[in-house]
Design a protein around this motif. Structure first.
Motif, short mmCIF file in Angstrom:
data_model
loop_
_atom_site.label_atom_id
_atom_site.label_comp_id
_atom_site.label_asym_id
_atom_site.label_seq_id
_atom_site.Cartn_x
_atom_site.Cartn_y
_atom_site.Cartn_z
N CYS A 33 0.75 -1.17 0.02
CA CYS A 33 -0.10 -0.12 -0.01
C CYS A 33 0.96 1.25 -0.13
N VAL B 55 3.01 3.58 -5.55
CA VAL B 55 2.19 2.64 -6.96
C VAL B 55 1.09 2.06 -6.47
N ARG C 187 1.92 -4.62 5.07
CA ARG C 187 2.75 -4.76 6.19
C ARG C 187 1.85 -3.92 7.30
N THR C 188 1.79 -2.65 6.83
CA THR C 188 1.11 -1.61 7.90
C THR C 188 -0.14 -1.36 7.48
N LYS D 69 -2.34 2.13 6.68
CA LYS D 69 -2.15 2.70 5.44
C LYS D 69 -3.34 2.20 4.58
N ALA E 46 4.29 -10.25 3.73
CA ALA E 46 4.36 -11.02 2.50
C ALA E 46 5.58 -11.80 2.07
N ASN F 278 10.07 3.81 -4.37
CA ASN F 278 10.90 3.29 -3.36
C ASN F 278 12.53 3.54 -3.19
P1 NDP Z 1 6.67 1.83 -1.71
O1 NDP Z 1 7.88 1.28 -0.66
O2 NDP Z 1 6.07 3.09 -1.62
O3 NDP Z 1 5.52 0.73 -1.15
C1 NDP Z 1 5.89 -0.74 -0.95
C2 NDP Z 1 4.58 -1.27 -0.05
O4 NDP Z 1 4.86 -2.69 0.08
C3 NDP Z 1 4.69 -0.56 1.13
O5 NDP Z 1 3.25 -0.32 1.48
C4 NDP Z 1 5.10 -1.61 2.13
O6 NDP Z 1 4.71 -1.74 3.32
C5 NDP Z 1 4.74 -2.70 1.35
N1 NDP Z 1 5.78 -3.84 1.84
C6 NDP Z 1 6.73 -4.11 1.78
N2 NDP Z 1 7.31 -5.27 2.20
C7 NDP Z 1 6.29 -5.86 2.80
C8 NDP Z 1 6.02 -7.16 3.50
N3 NDP Z 1 7.05 -7.87 3.62
N4 NDP Z 1 4.75 -7.48 3.63
C9 NDP Z 1 3.83 -6.93 3.04
N5 NDP Z 1 3.96 -5.64 2.43
C10 NDP Z 1 5.09 -5.19 2.50
O7 NDP Z 1 7.11 1.11 -3.15
P2 NDP Z 1 6.73 1.74 -4.54
O8 NDP Z 1 5.05 1.95 -4.26
O9 NDP Z 1 7.46 2.80 -4.77
O10 NDP Z 1 7.02 0.58 -5.54
C11 NDP Z 1 6.19 -0.59 -5.28
C12 NDP Z 1 6.75 -1.40 -6.60
O11 NDP Z 1 6.72 -0.93 -7.82
C13 NDP Z 1 8.34 -2.00 -6.35
O12 NDP Z 1 8.22 -3.27 -6.48
C14 NDP Z 1 8.86 -1.19 -7.38
O13 NDP Z 1 10.37 -1.81 -7.89
C15 NDP Z 1 7.93 -1.11 -8.58
N6 NDP Z 1 7.84 -0.09 -9.46
C16 NDP Z 1 7.95 -0.59 -10.88
C17 NDP Z 1 7.89 0.29 -11.88
C18 NDP Z 1 7.60 -0.08 -13.36
O14 NDP Z 1 7.32 0.95 -14.31
N7 NDP Z 1 7.72 -1.00 -13.68
C19 NDP Z 1 8.30 1.82 -11.60
C20 NDP Z 1 8.60 2.11 -10.10
C21 NDP Z 1 8.20 1.09 -9.10
P3 NDP Z 1 4.98 -0.33 4.42
O15 NDP Z 1 3.90 0.52 4.25
O16 NDP Z 1 4.58 -1.34 6.11
O17 NDP Z 1 6.36 -0.08 4.15
#
Ligand code: NDP
Length: 400
Positions: free
Chosen positions: A9, A12, A35-36, A39, A62, A184
């Motif tokens: 969450c 993206v 995870r959180t 949000k 996850a 990220n």
């Molecule tokens: P963020 O860090 O903003 O969001 C990641 C989310 O995943 C957070 O809500 C985080 O939780 C959650 N998360 C992380 N670890 C876990 C876990 N173990 N269990 C459950 N939830 C978890 O990242 P972005 O939104 O910026 O990026 C998301 C994805 O998009 C990435 O894989 C990135 O590489 C990809 N991406 C792809 C692009 C493309 O054009 N193809 C371009 C940009 C990004 P918490 O809130 O607790 O931290």
């Protein structure tokens, strides 16, 4: 039509969730799990009343396959949309296999302790997904994602053979901070500080980080410096575009970003090797992430546009041909629409469309697939409809 389970969450995911809610005929139900959980709850509260999509939320780690399986069994989604981090790709694929549920993501698997990304780990699931009768759609963001759909579209409608592809990713946005990343920070800095590489004549050519620099005048943005990076779609396009001779990927960076990055690298802040700090083990890059601006907070501050696309060179009816397909996206307009900047928008919209393609059966083929393996036409129509209209240039300036 059906139900999607969105994992993650962050920046993206927030865009994809807004877009699924706009598309409630397809996404009748949605569970947001991360995870959180707070949000997820905050987003649910913001969106309820504005959409017919029925939203639930859940907490999940996850990294834990059993927790994921229990969640999928409870929610019973038609498709899981993985918008967590690349570290979670394999655990989520394992849970999808165990529950026979379709899988979509936007970035290829990367082990947390090694800064290396490639498709081999996820392609190793092909047979198991085929046997389970479920589809895994890999890399449904913009790059990777739309860049592969653009390639399939160019091959289908414009060329008999494509020989050269240059993927150009330009962010002309300004958020006013001296240094911040648009998605990220940990994943972004791992990507840009890695060695560069491109595909030529059947093999990889490796470069030092940021060794190859070009300038390009981008429609809607203007003149920018861009640097050659390794990027994951090169790997799949090299296999799936017959007759390809060279594929390169360039991304724009401003001098301030590069100077800060170099300084952070020089003092060891981008390292993923654990160090001891006050009796506790920490990873410098994760600490750096904690002090940098959260990308989701950049939305209200960012002005300007992105321009991402592919320049193709090849043959049509025996003649040489060039063709440029790209999208221009405005940071402030994205923020007005969904409360996020354009980098999250250009990823979250294709993520929603990928999930829709799989859910509606338009792109349903048991196995593990990259985007260019499917008919591009319904995806290209959806880009126009859902906020990322594309433009064509039949006489583009080429990159030398
Ligand atoms: P963020 O860090 O903003 O969001 C990641 C989310 O995943 C957070 O809500 C985080 O939780 C959650 N998360 C992380 N670890 C876990 C876990 N173990 N269990 C459950 N939830 C978890 O990242 P972005 O939104 O910026 O990026 C998301 C994805 O998009 C990435 O894989 C990135 O590489 C990809 N991406 C792809 C692009 C493309 O054009 N193809 C371009 C940009 C990004 P918490 O809130 O607790 O931290």
């Amino acid at each position: 039509m059906g139900k999607v389970l969105i994992i993650g969450c962050g920046g993206v995911a927030s865009v994809a969730i807004h877009k699924c809610c706009q598309n409630s005929e397809v996404f009748e139900e949605m569970c947001i799990a991360s995870r959180t959980k707070s949000k997820c709850d905050a987003l649910k509260e913001k969106l309820e009343g504005t959409t017919k999509t029925k939203i639930t939320t859940a907490q999940v780690d996850a990294n834990n396959v059993d927790e994921l399986i229990a969640l999928i069994n409870e929610v019973k989604p038609d498709v899981v949309l993985n918008l967590a981090l690349p570290y979670q790709d394999l655990t989520i694929m394992d849970a999808c296999l165990a529950t026979k549920t379709h899988y979509v993501d936007t970035a290829n698997y990367e082990p947390e302790d090694t800064a290396k990304f490639e498709y081999s780990w996820q392609w190793a699931y092909r047979e198991r997904f085929e046997q389970a009768g479920i589809t895994a759609l890999l890399g449904s963001g913009f790059d990777p994602g739309v860049t592969s759909v653009f390639s399939a579209y160019a091959l289908k409608h414009e060329f008999d053979e494509i020989n050269y592809i240059d993927i150009l990713d330009c962010n002309g946005g300004d958020h006013g901070y001296p240094f911040a990343t648009n998605f990220n920070p940990e994943i972004n800095i791992r990507e840009v500080s890695a060695k560069g590489s491109y595909w030529e004549d059947g093999h990889w050519v490796e470069t030092e980080p940021m060794e190859i620099k070009r300038e390009y005048n981008f429609d809607g943005v203007g003149q920018k410096d861009m640097y050659l990076l390794h990027h994951e779609e090169i790997e799949s396009l090299a296999l799936n575009i017959p007759g390809i001779k060279r594929i390169r990927f360039f991304m724009t960076f401003g001098q301030s970003y590069l100077t800060h990055l170099k300084c952070l690298e020089n003092v060891g802040m981008t390292s993923i090797e654990p160090i001891m700090y006050e009796g506790k083990e920490i990873i410098p890059l994760q600490f750096l992430k904690a002090v940098l601006p959260d990308p989701s907070s950049l939305g209200p501050r960012t002005k300007g546009k992105t321009n991402i696309g592919c320049i193709f060179r090849g043959k049509k009816d025996g003649k040489d041909k060039t063709y440029y397909l790209y999208n221009i996206c405005d940071h402030e307009e994205c923020y007005k629409e969904v409360g996020s900047q354009a980098v999250a928008y250009t990823t979250g919209v294709p993520a929603m469309i990928g999930a829709m393609m799989v859910m509606t059966g338009k792109w349903n083929k048991p196995g593990v697939h990259n985007m260019e393996e499917f008919d591009p036409d319904p995806f290209m129509d959806a880009l126009n409809k859902w906020g990322l209209p594309w433009k064509e240039d039949r006489d583009p300036v080429l990159v030398d």
